[in-house]
Design an enzyme around this catalytic site. Sequence first.
Site, PDB file in Angstrom:
ATOM      1  N   GLY A  31       0.833  -1.198   0.000  1.00  0.00           N
ATOM      2  CA  GLY A  31       0.000   0.000   0.000  1.00  0.00           C
ATOM      3  C   GLY A  31       0.862   1.239   0.000  1.00  0.00           C
ATOM      4  O   GLY A  31       1.986   1.232   0.513  1.00  0.00           O
ATOM      5  N   SER A  32       0.361   2.296  -0.594  1.00  0.00           N
ATOM      6  CA  SER A  32       1.121   3.531  -0.650  1.00  0.00           C
ATOM      7  C   SER A  32       0.171   4.712  -0.679  1.00  0.00           C
ATOM      8  O   SER A  32      -0.821   4.711  -1.413  1.00  0.00           O
ATOM      9  CB  SER A  32       2.018   3.555  -1.892  1.00  0.00           C
ATOM     10  OG  SER A  32       2.768   4.739  -1.940  1.00  0.00           O
ATOM     11  N   GLY A  33       0.454   5.701   0.126  1.00  0.00           N
ATOM     12  CA  GLY A  33      -0.321   6.930   0.146  1.00  0.00           C
ATOM     13  C   GLY A  33       0.619   8.112   0.126  1.00  0.00           C
ATOM     14  O   GLY A  33       1.846   7.962   0.009  1.00  0.00           O
ATOM     15  N   ASP A  37       3.936   4.511   3.456  1.00  0.00           N
ATOM     16  CA  ASP A  37       4.043   3.303   2.639  1.00  0.00           C
ATOM     17  C   ASP A  37       3.898   2.117   3.572  1.00  0.00           C
ATOM     18  O   ASP A  37       4.361   2.153   4.720  1.00  0.00           O
ATOM     19  CB  ASP A  37       5.400   3.246   1.929  1.00  0.00           C
ATOM     20  CG  ASP A  37       5.541   4.326   0.877  1.00  0.00           C
ATOM     21  OD1 ASP A  37       4.969   4.166  -0.208  1.00  0.00           O
ATOM     22  OD2 ASP A  37       6.212   5.346   1.153  1.00  0.00           O
ATOM     23  N   VAL A  38       3.234   1.056   3.092  1.00  0.00           N
ATOM     24  CA  VAL A  38       2.980  -0.112   3.923  1.00  0.00           C
ATOM     25  C   VAL A  38       3.545  -1.352   3.247  1.00  0.00           C
ATOM     26  O   VAL A  38       3.370  -1.558   2.038  1.00  0.00           O
ATOM     27  CB  VAL A  38       1.475  -0.300   4.191  1.00  0.00           C
ATOM     28  CG1 VAL A  38       1.237  -1.497   5.101  1.00  0.00           C
ATOM     29  CG2 VAL A  38       0.898   0.965   4.830  1.00  0.00           C
ATOM     30  N   ASP A 144     -11.369  10.109  10.695  1.00  0.00           N
ATOM     31  CA  ASP A 144     -11.313   9.622   9.306  1.00  0.00           C
ATOM     32  C   ASP A 144     -11.960   8.250   9.194  1.00  0.00           C
ATOM     33  O   ASP A 144     -11.392   7.323   8.609  1.00  0.00           O
ATOM     34  CB  ASP A 144      -9.870   9.580   8.806  1.00  0.00           C
ATOM     35  CG  ASP A 144      -9.776   9.429   7.287  1.00  0.00           C
ATOM     36  OD1 ASP A 144     -10.793   9.704   6.596  1.00  0.00           O
ATOM     37  OD2 ASP A 144      -8.712   9.046   6.781  1.00  0.00           O
TER      38      ASP A 144
END
Length: 473
Positions: A31-33, A37-38, A144
């Site tokens: 995952g990346s935002g 980063d995951v 959120d």
Amino acid sequence: MDPIPPSTTKSWSIHTRREITSKYEIQTRVGSGAYSDVYKARRLSDDLPVALKEVHDYQSAFREIEALQTLQHSPNVVVLHEYFWSEDEDAVLVLEYLPTDLSSVIRTAKKERRGLSVGEIKRWIVQILLAVDACHRSSIIHRDLKPSNLLISADGVLKLADFGQARIRLAPGFVSINDNTQPQGQESSVFQQVKTENVGQEGRVNLMEGPLGTIEEYGTSDEFKTKDAFDEVDKETNIPDVDTSCLATCTTSDVEEDFFKSNYSYEANEGGGNDESALLTSCVGTRWFRAPELLFGSTNYGAEIDLWSLGCIIAELFTLEPLFPGSSDIDQLGRIFTILGNLSEEVWPGCVQLPDYRIISFSKVENPSGLDSCLPNRSQDEILLAKKLLCFDPAGRATAMELLHDKYLNEEPLPVPVSELRVPSSNHGEDNGSSGSGEWGDHQDMDSDSDFDDFGGFDITRRPGGDFSIRFS
């Protein structure tokens, strides 16, 4: 699955940190935002799958660690095993690995045209309510809440994640260390708890399986609903955490530049950490789940903003479609008004005090469609459950604990056991567990920054004193 290519060189710095690679085998980026980063990894000592979340923003990392340590005994909150934080390096959180999330459950049910049974919906709702109640009992506002932040284990246990925007209220009996103090290592607690009144977990694990019990089994709830600003200040971060509403995301071609200079000053919220009058930011959460008070620029809000988000999530479980899929913040408000009617003193006494109430106005909605029309083929109890959360007046929204006692959740058909929930094998058909990236797959424009594009007609009127009012048709 092929690894996601690095977006920047720094995003791969985790591979060069010996204190991490000596304990974990980093397998792939899942995952990346914009700010994290995951990676999926394996703990070398016992082969446990974990998620390594490398957070590039100091304040976000601090908030997440602080919140997760406070909630470490909550069964419906993701587990923080440990964290790494050293000078000149990003924080890396070691989280339990969860392969999928509620958005995948919804998407799969929609794709397969099977829907979700009432018993399944009730069990998902119960788990979400337990997670939110745990936060609010501990004076934490998540800020959120959305389906992609509700992660799910392979055996159906739902856990709330991604606390990067969370705020911890300095309730009586708690002391939070200064935001400018950097943690000194894994053994030092980020959140120093002086006493732990009314945050116990007694009787809550039993709610994970089987029918709901009686009201008495939940114990006494101290409702966390406040109209006071937090006793802390939102400091400058990579994500501007300042006094800004939907108007502050407009392009300068839409509204004259001096409007922002006179009404949205970045320096206004950069006071000292001990300024008890400092306000929160309204620019939090994901648009589709953002409470009306935030869209109108409120910086004086409480846990009720989570309750609005919760209502949007529950409505989506009923219909498998987002309730308010706005393409911009102004469009978001328009969609809410189309269903609930216009915001006024009649439905929310005191709403005229919202920062942008006199700036933003809409044509009167003569015949709002109502939530009933948005929830076709649902029972009156289900519609009423959504209405208890999706109301303009924050004081009128039911707490998570109140909803756990709701008639709907305590009558036949009862919530199915967690073991009977149908859980997708992975996220988006890939291995994206525990990413906390907030990506919605098909709904890429949920956080669009342009508020007026493609919306329709509007008029900007300059008022005495240099103020503006904007009217949308």
